[in-house]
Design a protein around this motif. Sequence first.
Motif, PDB file in Angstrom:
ATOM      1  N   HIS A 162       0.832  -1.209   0.000  1.00 51.90           N
ATOM      2  CA  HIS A 162       0.000   0.000   0.000  1.00 51.90           C
ATOM      3  C   HIS A 162       0.864   1.257   0.000  1.00 51.90           C
ATOM      4  CE1 HIS A 162      -3.304  -2.748   0.780  1.00 51.90           C
ATOM      5  NE2 HIS A 162      -2.669  -3.203   1.841  1.00 51.90           N
ATOM      6  N   TRP A 163       1.883   1.254  -0.857  1.00 52.11           N
ATOM      7  CA  TRP A 163       2.749   2.425  -0.960  1.00 52.11           C
ATOM      8  C   TRP A 163       1.996   3.576  -1.611  1.00 52.11           C
ATOM      9  CZ3 TRP A 163       7.751  -0.331  -3.135  1.00 52.11           C
ATOM     10  CH2 TRP A 163       8.353  -1.045  -2.083  1.00 52.11           C
ATOM     11  N   GLN A 164       2.425   4.779  -1.267  1.00 48.90           N
ATOM     12  CA  GLN A 164       1.889   5.972  -1.895  1.00 48.90           C
ATOM     13  C   GLN A 164       2.515   6.128  -3.281  1.00 48.90           C
ATOM     14  OE1 GLN A 164      -0.627   7.658  -0.291  1.00 48.90           O
ATOM     15  NE2 GLN A 164      -0.402   5.927   1.123  1.00 48.90           N
ATOM     16  N   GLU A 165       2.298   7.277  -3.906  1.00 51.36           N
ATOM     17  CA  GLU A 165       2.854   7.518  -5.234  1.00 51.36           C
ATOM     18  C   GLU A 165       4.352   7.238  -5.245  1.00 51.36           C
ATOM     19  OE1 GLU A 165       2.367   8.339  -9.213  1.00 51.36           O
ATOM     20  OE2 GLU A 165       0.820   8.276  -7.660  1.00 51.36           O
ATOM     21  N   VAL A 166       4.783   6.503  -6.246  1.00 53.58           N
ATOM     22  CA  VAL A 166       6.178   6.093  -6.333  1.00 53.58           C
ATOM     23  C   VAL A 166       6.914   6.988  -7.325  1.00 53.58           C
ATOM     24  CG1 VAL A 166       7.721   4.259  -7.130  1.00 53.58           C
ATOM     25  CG2 VAL A 166       5.750   3.689  -5.693  1.00 53.58           C
ATOM     26  N   PHE A 167       8.019   7.563  -6.874  1.00 56.43           N
ATOM     27  CA  PHE A 167       8.875   8.369  -7.749  1.00 56.43           C
ATOM     28  C   PHE A 167      10.182   7.611  -7.946  1.00 56.43           C
ATOM     29  CE2 PHE A 167       6.115  11.279  -5.441  1.00 56.43           C
ATOM     30  CZ  PHE A 167       5.551  12.009  -6.474  1.00 56.43           C
ATOM     31  N   VAL A 168      10.485   7.308  -9.184  1.00 55.99           N
ATOM     32  CA  VAL A 168      11.639   6.458  -9.482  1.00 55.99           C
ATOM     33  C   VAL A 168      12.750   7.285 -10.119  1.00 55.99           C
ATOM     34  CG1 VAL A 168      12.467   4.439 -10.734  1.00 55.99           C
ATOM     35  CG2 VAL A 168      10.147   4.468  -9.801  1.00 55.99           C
ATOM     36  N   GLU A 169      13.926   7.170  -9.539  1.00 55.48           N
ATOM     37  CA  GLU A 169      15.127   7.762 -10.123  1.00 55.48           C
ATOM     38  C   GLU A 169      16.137   6.643 -10.296  1.00 55.48           C
ATOM     39  OE1 GLU A 169      18.717  10.916  -9.019  1.00 55.48           O
ATOM     40  OE2 GLU A 169      16.920  10.802  -7.761  1.00 55.48           O
ATOM     41  N   LYS A 170      16.396   6.275 -11.545  1.00 51.92           N
ATOM     42  CA  LYS A 170      17.300   5.163 -11.804  1.00 51.92           C
ATOM     43  C   LYS A 170      18.713   5.520 -11.333  1.00 51.92           C
ATOM     44  CE  LYS A 170      14.580   3.478 -15.718  1.00 51.92           C
ATOM     45  NZ  LYS A 170      14.542   3.204 -17.171  1.00 51.92           N
ATOM     46  N   SER A 171      19.283   4.636 -10.504  1.00 52.17           N
ATOM     47  CA  SER A 171      20.564   4.926  -9.872  1.00 52.17           C
ATOM     48  C   SER A 171      21.559   3.792 -10.098  1.00 52.17           C
ATOM     49  CB  SER A 171      20.365   5.132  -8.360  1.00 52.17           C
ATOM     50  OG  SER A 171      19.437   6.155  -8.103  1.00 52.17           O
ATOM     51  N   ASN A 172      22.828   4.152 -10.072  1.00 42.18           N
ATOM     52  CA  ASN A 172      23.926   3.180 -10.138  1.00 42.18           C
ATOM     53  C   ASN A 172      23.850   2.315 -11.397  1.00 42.18           C
ATOM     54  OD1 ASN A 172      26.299   2.293  -9.000  1.00 42.18           O
ATOM     55  ND2 ASN A 172      25.330   0.703  -7.755  1.00 42.18           N
TER      56      ASN A 172
END
Length: 234
Positions: A162-172
Amino acid sequence: MNGNELLIFLHIPKTGGTTLTKVIEQQYQNNFHYEKGDLSKLKMDLDRAETILGHLPFGAHRYVSKKCTYITMLREPVEHVTSWFYYRYKSPYLDPYDGSFEDYLNDDIFNLTYSNLQTRFICGDDPPSFEKAKMILTTYFSVVGITELFAESLFFMKKKFHWQEVFVEKSNVNRNRPLREHLPKSTIEIICKKNEIDLKVYNFAKNKLLKKIAGLDDQTKRELNQFKRNFASI
């Protein structure tokens, strides 16, 4: 997610775990980042945490008093080993390996430390075993993600907890490495032979995820497709 349940992210190196760690950090306030040390001596910190994040093998749940659940990401073994070698040994910021990729694959350092690494992480203190890994993944893990299906994996984690809005920043992300299609056939054969258990575990987990996707109802499939479109735009 149940506020009394501890989420343990079993972060296997070079599987997209740094990106996933940042997503998890968005969702929880009390994140315990494991770096090194005896977990039995960190019990007080672990009991206060909402999550445990880091390169730690299976077994952390034994050191906390609250209910736990695990998640992880698995990667296709040829991609996994290639990414690791060019990240760890061909980076200008880390100690180099004096030899070729095939030299490394035939070196004792690979045999002792990296062959079937994904299964080693899953089996914890026990020797790598397909049957053992399958049992642990089925019994203790809420979601087993696949790097090559990262958006789909993240979607199921978001739904499950039940996570809230997911913001993805591709890393590594390691772009300084050859693509699979540019690897010699002999190199691919060595990787597959020396990571036979990892390949079985990966295929087991990937097939389960694909069946889960295929079994979604129409509404949830639309949600997944929209989530994938948003993810692809990053």
